[in-house]
Design a protein around this motif. Structure first.
Motif, PDB file in Angstrom:
ATOM      1  N   GLY A 364       0.807  -1.114  -0.059  1.00  0.00           N
ATOM      2  CA  GLY A 364      -0.050   0.131   0.016  1.00  0.00           C
ATOM      3  C   GLY A 364       0.817   1.181  -0.026  1.00  0.00           C
ATOM      4  N   LYS A 365       1.932   1.348   0.990  1.00  0.00           N
ATOM      5  CA  LYS A 365       2.702   2.647   1.024  1.00  0.00           C
ATOM      6  C   LYS A 365       3.481   2.694  -0.119  1.00  0.00           C
ATOM      7  N   SER A 370       4.368   5.649  -5.625  1.00  0.00           N
ATOM      8  CA  SER A 370       4.782   5.449  -6.908  1.00  0.00           C
ATOM      9  C   SER A 370       3.643   6.310  -7.748  1.00  0.00           C
ATOM     10  N   LEU A 371       2.460   6.361  -7.194  1.00  0.00           N
ATOM     11  CA  LEU A 371       1.254   7.041  -7.911  1.00  0.00           C
ATOM     12  C   LEU A 371       1.295   8.443  -7.346  1.00  0.00           C
ATOM     13  N   SER A 372       1.947   8.840  -6.524  1.00  0.00           N
ATOM     14  CA  SER A 372       2.018  10.414  -6.181  1.00  0.00           C
ATOM     15  C   SER A 372       2.880  10.941  -7.245  1.00  0.00           C
ATOM     16  N   GLN A 373       3.765  10.320  -8.035  1.00  0.00           N
ATOM     17  CA  GLN A 373       4.486  10.980  -8.928  1.00  0.00           C
ATOM     18  C   GLN A 373       3.869  11.518 -10.151  1.00  0.00           C
ATOM     19  N   LEU A 379      -8.379   6.818  -9.895  1.00  0.00           N
ATOM     20  CA  LEU A 379      -8.357   5.326  -9.153  1.00  0.00           C
ATOM     21  C   LEU A 379      -9.557   4.625  -9.271  1.00  0.00           C
ATOM     22  N   LEU A 380      -9.421   3.132  -9.557  1.00  0.00           N
ATOM     23  CA  LEU A 380     -10.548   2.692  -9.763  1.00  0.00           C
ATOM     24  C   LEU A 380     -10.539   1.463  -8.769  1.00  0.00           C
ATOM     25  N   ASP A 381     -11.441   0.681  -8.489  1.00  0.00           N
ATOM     26  CA  ASP A 381     -11.734  -0.107  -7.494  1.00  0.00           C
ATOM     27  C   ASP A 381     -10.623  -1.146  -7.792  1.00  0.00           C
ATOM     28  N   ILE A 382     -10.503  -1.883  -6.565  1.00  0.00           N
ATOM     29  CA  ILE A 382      -9.368  -3.121  -6.726  1.00  0.00           C
ATOM     30  C   ILE A 382     -10.196  -4.263  -7.606  1.00  0.00           C
ATOM     31  N   TYR A 383      -9.319  -4.915  -8.317  1.00  0.00           N
ATOM     32  CA  TYR A 383      -9.714  -6.013  -9.231  1.00  0.00           C
ATOM     33  C   TYR A 383      -9.426  -7.040  -8.368  1.00  0.00           C
ATOM     34  N   PRO A 384     -10.389  -8.234  -8.087  1.00  0.00           N
ATOM     35  CA  PRO A 384     -10.061  -9.123  -6.878  1.00  0.00           C
ATOM     36  C   PRO A 384      -9.360 -10.351  -7.792  1.00  0.00           C
ATOM     37  N   ALA A 385      -9.413 -10.376  -8.858  1.00  0.00           N
ATOM     38  CA  ALA A 385      -9.044 -11.825  -9.575  1.00  0.00           C
ATOM     39  C   ALA A 385      -9.491 -13.219  -8.718  1.00  0.00           C
ATOM     40  N   GLU A 391     -10.721  -7.120   4.833  1.00  0.00           N
ATOM     41  CA  GLU A 391     -11.499  -5.977   5.444  1.00  0.00           C
ATOM     42  C   GLU A 391     -10.331  -4.692   5.676  1.00  0.00           C
ATOM     43  N   GLY A 392     -10.970  -3.511   5.206  1.00  0.00           N
ATOM     44  CA  GLY A 392     -10.135  -2.430   5.572  1.00  0.00           C
ATOM     45  C   GLY A 392      -9.263  -2.077   4.277  1.00  0.00           C
ATOM     46  N   VAL A 393      -9.124  -2.907   3.386  1.00  0.00           N
ATOM     47  CA  VAL A 393      -8.237  -2.731   2.201  1.00  0.00           C
ATOM     48  C   VAL A 393      -9.082  -2.485   0.942  1.00  0.00           C
ATOM     49  N   ASN A 394      -8.981  -1.107   0.589  1.00  0.00           N
ATOM     50  CA  ASN A 394     -10.001  -0.715  -0.651  1.00  0.00           C
ATOM     51  C   ASN A 394      -9.263   0.400  -1.303  1.00  0.00           C
ATOM     52  N   SER A 395      -9.725   0.639  -2.379  1.00  0.00           N
ATOM     53  CA  SER A 395      -8.987   1.870  -3.225  1.00  0.00           C
ATOM     54  C   SER A 395      -9.146   3.296  -2.333  1.00  0.00           C
ATOM     55  N   GLN A 396     -10.140   3.474  -1.700  1.00  0.00           N
ATOM     56  CA  GLN A 396     -10.138   4.649  -0.903  1.00  0.00           C
ATOM     57  C   GLN A 396      -8.942   4.611   0.086  1.00  0.00           C
ATOM     58  N   TRP A 397      -8.926   3.623   0.716  1.00  0.00           N
ATOM     59  CA  TRP A 397      -7.537   3.310   1.508  1.00  0.00           C
ATOM     60  C   TRP A 397      -6.532   3.728   0.990  1.00  0.00           C
ATOM     61  N   LEU A 398      -6.341   2.999  -0.179  1.00  0.00           N
ATOM     62  CA  LEU A 398      -4.977   3.392  -1.055  1.00  0.00           C
ATOM     63  C   LEU A 398      -4.929   5.025  -1.364  1.00  0.00           C
ATOM     64  N   LEU A 399      -6.010   5.471  -1.907  1.00  0.00           N
ATOM     65  CA  LEU A 399      -5.961   6.980  -2.257  1.00  0.00           C
ATOM     66  C   LEU A 399      -5.881   7.742  -0.745  1.00  0.00           C
ATOM     67  N   ASP A 400      -6.084   7.777   0.031  1.00  0.00           N
ATOM     68  CA  ASP A 400      -5.900   8.416   1.228  1.00  0.00           C
ATOM     69  C   ASP A 400      -4.344   8.767   1.367  1.00  0.00           C
ATOM     70  N   MET A 401      -3.872   7.689   1.078  1.00  0.00           N
ATOM     71  CA  MET A 401      -2.257   7.406   1.185  1.00  0.00           C
ATOM     72  C   MET A 401      -1.569   8.407   0.149  1.00  0.00           C
ATOM     73  N   VAL A 402      -2.051   8.708  -0.921  1.00  0.00           N
ATOM     74  CA  VAL A 402      -1.471   9.324  -2.043  1.00  0.00           C
ATOM     75  C   VAL A 402      -1.067  10.836  -1.677  1.00  0.00           C
ATOM     76  N   SER A 403      -0.155  11.308  -1.740  1.00  0.00           N
ATOM     77  CA  SER A 403       0.443  12.613  -1.018  1.00  0.00           C
ATOM     78  C   SER A 403      -0.212  14.093  -1.631  1.00  0.00           C
ATOM     79  N   HIS A 404      -0.509  13.762  -2.905  1.00  0.00           N
ATOM     80  CA  HIS A 404      -1.271  15.077  -3.603  1.00  0.00           C
ATOM     81  C   HIS A 404      -2.461  15.246  -3.624  1.00  0.00           C
TER      82      HIS A 404
END
Length: 450
Positions: A364-365, A370-373, A379-385, A391-404
């Motif tokens: 996640g970090k 890498s995406l903050s560059q 950002l789309l929802d996670i593709y589950p394959a 629980e607690g792992v979703n695209s909003q959780w990842l988006l919140d960590m993007v620095s810009h």
């Protein structure tokens, strides 16, 4: 197991990129081929066009009578198929020869000179470059690719069966079925931790792969990896390297240093230093095989790439649209380097679909960094394959960590409109899920706009 006695080959998961290449191979070898997959795709449609029957309902009643002969039928399956698959259970219960794709590749390559490309990144591009340049030098080879070659519009390159060029996949330790004559390892970054548990176990599997080399085998490794072998790199002191690298008319031009010589003004048309390193090791493997360097240089200049590996969809004054399969932070960083090198003065929008809940959680970090560059991020929802949600792992959780702040979560339904409202000239779609299915819609919308 003797493949000579096999007349019928049935695939469970025939639409996978590696499985469909095997299906093509057996079809061209005169075998009766058919298979099952969950959904119809462009790959399955291509197989049907070749005369291979494909169905999409998990029922043994859909399997032709010819495949009921246990002594002449081979069943090939992918580890991605669920354990409760009815067709797979039937074949196992009735004592058919049932093998994983990797085991079948091991059998095919057993009686040929095998060149294998391993690594957590760069396998498909390197394998396709190697297959292409050796084919252009008229080597009697079969190359199994993990993507669709732009040169051949196929994931299989065929010109005979004396030599095998294989993408050696570390997922599920599949590559341990191979016994290469020449192998390379491009990278050993942590990945597939849902399989390995931690990075040290992954490294152990690469060390085990090295142990599978034939007695007089040769190993090529990216300069800096903790393995002994012939080294390769870009603008460094490796045994094989690209020197004096420059960009001319959207392509790389470089001097190619080997242990024996220096060849000036070599041309390579794929952007990104990571792809340049892939070209260097492919050339090195072909030279170690015994091919003349100047013939290989000519062949490299005609290489066009692999679909969804920095594939240009639009190149115009107003818009550049590139699609790429990157699904790991290191791969996203490589794509970012490539696009900044080619378009240093332009803003770049990234459209990313995370692949797997476990990979998103484990990195996640690193994904956020890498995406903050990029200048803009959709950002789309996670593709589950193959996975269930965590629980607690979703695209909003990842988006919140993007620095810009120039970032937003989007649905596929609103994706085209959000891209049209961008401020960036360059648009990147990246990810290994079904984001590839959105590319044609995006391309059509941007083409009309321009």
């Amino acid at each position: 197991m003797d493949l000579e006695r096999i007349h019928n080959v049935y695939f469970i998961g025939i639409g996978g990129i590696g499985m469909s290449a095997l299906a093509r191979y057996f079809k061209s070898s005169g075998k009766h081929v058919a298979g099952y997959d969950k959904t119809e795709t462009e790959l399955t449609k291509t197989l049907v066009d070749l005369g291979i029957k494909v169905h999409y309902e998990d029922s043994i009643s859909n399997v032709d009578q010819a495949f009921y002969n246990t002594s002449t039928t081979l069943v090939v399956y992918t580890p991605a198929v669920p354990k409760d698959h009815r067709e797979l259970a039937y074949f196992k219960h009735n004592r058919y020869d049932v093998l994983k794709r990797s085991e079948v590749l091991g059998l095919i390559t057993k009686h040929s000179f095998c060149l294998a490309v391993a690594g957590t990144h760069g396998k498909t591009t390197t394998t396709s470059i190697l297959g292409h340049i050796m084919y252009q030098c008229d080597v009697k080879l079969t190359a199994f690719l993990g993507g669709i070659s732009e040169n051949y519009n196929s994931n299989l390159i065929e010109n005979g069966n004396e030599v095998s060029v294989i993408e050696a996949d570390e997922f599920d330790r599949s590559f341990l079925t191979l016994a290469p004559n020449i192998a390379c390892i491009t990278s050993m970054d942590a990945d597939h931790l849902d399989i390995y548990g931690d990075a040290t176990e992954l490294i152990k599997s690469f060390e085990a792969f090295v142990g599978k080399l034939k007695p007089e085998g040769k190993l090529l490794v990216k300069n800096g990896l903790p393995l002994k072998g012939i080294t390769y790199g870009v603008e460094d002191d490796a045994d094989y390297s690209a020197q004096q690298v420059r960009v001319e008319n959207g392509a790389y031009v470089f001097d190619f240093k080997t242990p024996e010589t220096l060849v000036e003004k070599v041309r390579f048309n794929l952007p990104g230093r990571h792809n340049l390193a892939n070209a260097v090791v492919a050339m090195a493997m072909a030279i170690e095989f015994g091919l003349p360097v100047h013939d290989l240089v000519e062949a490299l200049a005609t290489y066009k790439g692999v679909k969804r590996r920095f594939t240009y969809q639009i190149q115009s004054e107003d818009c550049v649209f590139v699609d790429d399969y990157a699904h790991h932070p290191a791969e996203i960083n490589a794509v970012h380097q490539a696009v900044r090198e080619m378009y240093p003065n332009d803003k770049v929008m990234a459209v990313f679909q995370p692949h797997l809940f476990s990979r998103t959680r484990d990195f996640g970090k690193e994904f956020a960094e890498s995406l903050s560059q990029f200048d803009e991020l959709l950002l789309l929802d996670i593709y589950p394959a193959r996975e269930l949600p965590i629980e607690g792992v979703n695209s909003q959780w990842l988006l919140d960590m993007v620095s810009h702040s120039n970032k937003q979560l989007v649905s596929k339904a609103s994706l085209v409109e959000k891209i049209k409202a961008r401020n960036s000239r360059v648009v990147l779609t990246i990810g290994a899920g079904d984001i590839g299915a959105e590319v044609s819609k995006i391309k059509n919308a941007l083409s009309r706009e321009n």
